[in-house]
Design an enzyme around this catalytic site. Structure first.
Site, mmCIF file in Angstrom:
data_model
loop_
_atom_site.group_PDB
_atom_site.id
_atom_site.type_symbol
_atom_site.label_atom_id
_atom_site.label_comp_id
_atom_site.label_asym_id
_atom_site.label_seq_id
_atom_site.Cartn_x
_atom_site.Cartn_y
_atom_site.Cartn_z
ATOM 1 N N CYS A 162 -74.585 -45.386 -1.053
ATOM 2 C CA CYS A 162 -73.846 -45.171 -2.309
ATOM 3 C C CYS A 162 -74.652 -45.560 -3.546
ATOM 4 O O CYS A 162 -74.236 -45.284 -4.662
ATOM 5 C CB CYS A 162 -72.555 -45.976 -2.295
ATOM 6 S SG CYS A 162 -71.730 -45.929 -0.715
ATOM 7 N N HIS A 300 -68.272 -49.730 -9.546
ATOM 8 C CA HIS A 300 -68.478 -49.019 -8.280
ATOM 9 C C HIS A 300 -67.094 -48.541 -7.807
ATOM 10 O O HIS A 300 -66.943 -47.392 -7.425
ATOM 11 C CB HIS A 300 -69.166 -49.920 -7.264
ATOM 12 C CG HIS A 300 -69.569 -49.194 -6.022
ATOM 13 N ND1 HIS A 300 -70.324 -48.046 -6.055
ATOM 14 C CD2 HIS A 300 -69.304 -49.424 -4.707
ATOM 15 C CE1 HIS A 300 -70.502 -47.601 -4.816
ATOM 16 N NE2 HIS A 300 -69.891 -48.408 -3.987
ATOM 17 N N GLU A 311 -65.960 -56.764 -6.214
ATOM 18 C CA GLU A 311 -66.511 -56.357 -7.513
ATOM 19 C C GLU A 311 -65.879 -57.169 -8.643
ATOM 20 O O GLU A 311 -66.542 -57.529 -9.616
ATOM 21 C CB GLU A 311 -66.313 -54.849 -7.736
ATOM 22 C CG GLU A 311 -67.053 -54.349 -8.968
ATOM 23 C CD GLU A 311 -67.255 -52.837 -8.988
ATOM 24 O OE1 GLU A 311 -66.601 -52.122 -8.197
ATOM 25 O OE2 GLU A 311 -68.073 -52.375 -9.810
ATOM 26 N N LYS A 332 -64.207 -42.988 -10.034
ATOM 27 C CA LYS A 332 -64.034 -42.462 -8.669
ATOM 28 C C LYS A 332 -62.570 -42.124 -8.400
ATOM 29 O O LYS A 332 -62.267 -41.294 -7.538
ATOM 30 C CB LYS A 332 -64.500 -43.485 -7.626
ATOM 31 C CG LYS A 332 -66.009 -43.547 -7.426
ATOM 32 C CD LYS A 332 -66.362 -44.349 -6.187
ATOM 33 C CE LYS A 332 -67.866 -44.449 -5.963
ATOM 34 N NZ LYS A 332 -68.515 -45.480 -6.803
ATOM 35 N N HIS A 337 -65.784 -40.191 -4.244
ATOM 36 C CA HIS A 337 -67.022 -40.902 -3.947
ATOM 37 C C HIS A 337 -68.057 -39.914 -3.394
ATOM 38 O O HIS A 337 -68.023 -39.565 -2.221
ATOM 39 C CB HIS A 337 -66.736 -42.009 -2.929
ATOM 40 C CG HIS A 337 -67.868 -42.982 -2.765
ATOM 41 N ND1 HIS A 337 -69.177 -42.675 -3.072
ATOM 42 C CD2 HIS A 337 -67.890 -44.266 -2.329
ATOM 43 C CE1 HIS A 337 -69.948 -43.721 -2.829
ATOM 44 N NE2 HIS A 337 -69.180 -44.701 -2.382
ATOM 45 N N PHE A 396 -73.094 -49.518 1.024
ATOM 46 C CA PHE A 396 -73.143 -49.906 2.432
ATOM 47 C C PHE A 396 -74.598 -50.243 2.741
ATOM 48 O O PHE A 396 -75.512 -49.535 2.318
ATOM 49 C CB PHE A 396 -72.710 -48.720 3.309
ATOM 50 C CG PHE A 396 -71.269 -48.782 3.758
ATOM 51 C CD1 PHE A 396 -70.334 -49.560 3.108
ATOM 52 C CD2 PHE A 396 -70.859 -48.036 4.858
ATOM 53 C CE1 PHE A 396 -69.010 -49.609 3.541
ATOM 54 C CE2 PHE A 396 -69.534 -48.069 5.296
ATOM 55 C CZ PHE A 396 -68.614 -48.857 4.642
#
Lengths: 410, 96
Positions: A162, A300, A311, A332, A337, A396
């Site tokens: 990502c 994110h 976050e 998002k 995503h 990830f």
């Protein structure tokens, strides 16, 4: 020290196939998430995604060219074309060795792999199409962009899940800053909506099902969140050394001021607080900015509990008593995503928000979460003079990339 | 004759060319067929005729006539070891 500015921008995303449509839809809070149309998703438990609507590759490419393009590369090329057009860039041949490309991709030519494996395993084929490799390799998009625009300088592809596009843009920024190049095209592209990949993602149990209402499926920072929603698309920027841009009288969208990256070195899927916090701090330090300077954070914000809570803690860790002041939103919630492209799509949202003077909201926010208690700009866009902004990407694998942009002259 | 027509048809289809522009004497170079295009055409021929064209022979095909001749021999089940030997001695057209 050489300074780097954004002089061109292209977006090809589910909620806008050009920058203007894209940002207007974000400001209006319109979600592009719906039932998957690229194949029949009936056999999947997760049947929703954000797809580029009404896409016909033949509208944009000649048949001979298309033979060698995966859908993800097509998106990257289309965003790159927009970026170059918007920049008015016309390079001389002698400048080409100082002109490079860095594109991020998490999954490479996923659709091409899918077709190849289906013919091998499901149809029992003994050979597969010879273009399978040149179409699907992770650097195909970078290379096709280099070929189309004659970029002969330092060029590479990044793949950090990502964060892929965040690293791509950051690396390209440093290529210019540290005098390896004068002009770079940088961004990310992804087209991961395949039956196989959707099945793989389902098994991770982080996906939102939508409960019959796909457009509201992605609810970052809201206590009733369901998870993340798969998306596709691309965004590309023209990055240019400031004096190079000035000499040709280029329009300057924003200055790229800082790039932070770090590795959690913790867990393959669970984020830490320390890793992302260090990436943000590094971006602030490079730009010579402090938390008090930041007017907006594009989060994110995947809409998984682990991301949203972590976050929030990350922002508190770095921003301290400034954390409650700074507006944070997850776009998002609307564009989904897009994996290896998402950091570029979100930087585009950030730069365009700066231009418009409006912060796009976190859509679909319904219920406060005690563990997510900052200002997430819920549901309604907010006018704001954004001078300095951050765009976060926490992947990830624990590889984080944070970009800091500044209004030029601010 | 049928093989020739089929080969020209397949080359035209894969290269997005007009079949009328392709003759038995056309070289790959004239038709703008590069090494990767050549591999693609061979794949299409193998699929069409349900045959295997050995790599060594494939790598030495530089024009329509060579394709038709080699293909005809493969289809007729003739011994192609001389073609393979010739190809191995020659410069390969495809690399990587």
């Amino acid at each position: 020290m050489r300074r780097v500015v954004i002089t061109g921008l292209g977006v090809f995303a589910p909620n806008g196939k050009d920058p203007e449509t894209f940002i207007n839809n974000l400001i209006e809070g319109r979600s592009a998430i719906g039932r998957i149309t690229q194949f029949d998703p009936s056999a999947l438990s997760i049947q929703i995604a954000a797809e580029v609507p009404d896409y016909r590759a033949t509208d944009y490419f000649l048949p001979k060219r298309l033979d060698l393009l995966d859908r993800s590369t097509e998106f990257g090329l289309l965003a790159a074309r927009q970026a170059v057009n918007s920049s008015g860039l016309e390079l001389q041949d002698e400048e080409r060795p100082r002109f490079g490309v860095v594109m991020g991709s998490g999954m490479g030519g996923a659709q091409t792999y899918e077709v190849g494996y289906r013919s091998l395993y499901a149809k029992g084929a003994t050979r597969v199409h010879p273009f399978t490799i040149p179409k699907s390799m992770h650097n195909a998009c970078t290379s096709q962009i280099c070929m189309e625009f004659g970029a002969q300088g330092p060029s590479l592809a990044t793949s950090t899940a990502c964060s892929s596009a965040g690293h791509a843009i950051g690396e390209a920024f440093h290529h210019i800053k540290f005098n390896l190049a004068d002009v770079m095209l940088a961004g990310g592209s992804e087209a991961p909506i395949t039956f196989g990949l959707m099945r793989f993602w389902e098994s991770v149990r982080v996906m939102a099902g939508g409960n019959g209402n796909p457009s509201r499926a992605c609810r970052p920072f809201s206590a009733d969140r369901e998870g993340l929603v798969m998306s596709e698309g691309a965004a590309v920027f023209v990055l240019e050394e400031l004096e190079h841009a000035r000499r040709r009288g280029a329009r300057i969208y924003a200055e790229l001021g800082g790039y932070g990256m770090s590795s959690d070195a913790g867990h393959i899927t669970q984020p830490t607080v320390e890793g992302p916090a260090r990436a943000i701090q590094m971006a602030l330090d490079e730009a010579g900015s402090s938390p008090a300077d930041i007017d907006y954070i594009n989060a994110h914000g995947t809409g998984t509990r682990l991301n949203d809570v972590t976050e929030t803690q990350v922002v508190k860790r770095v921003f301290g008593d400034q954390a409650r002041r700074v507006p944070i939103s997850s776009t998002k919630s609307m564009h989904g995503h897009a994996m290896g492209a998402t950091a570029a799509i979100e930087l585009a949202a950030t730069v365009l928000a700066m231009q418009k003077g409006v912060i796009p909201p976190t859509a679909n926010y319904t219920t406060p979460d005690p563990e997510c208690d900052l200002d997430y700009v819920p549901n309604v866009a907010r006018p704001a003079a954004i001078k300095v902004a951050l765009s976060n990407s926490f992947a990830f694998g624990g590889l984080n990339a944070v970009l800091l942009v500044r209004r030029f002259g601010a | 004759m049928e093989v020739e027509q089929k080969v020209i048809e397949i080359i035209a289809r894969e290269q997005h060319l007009d079949a009328g522009a392709i003759t038995l004497d056309s070289s790959f170079e004239e038709l703008g067929i590069d090494s990767l295009d050549g591999v693609n055409i061979l794949f299409a021929l193998e699929e069409e005729f349900k045959i295997d064209i050995p790599d060594a022979v494939a790598q030495n095909m530089r024009g329509v006539r060579q394709v038709v001749d080699s293909l005809t021999r493969v289809l007729e089940g003739k011994d192609i070891s001389d073609l393979v030997a010739m190809a191995k001695a020659g410069t390969p057209v495809a690399s990587n």
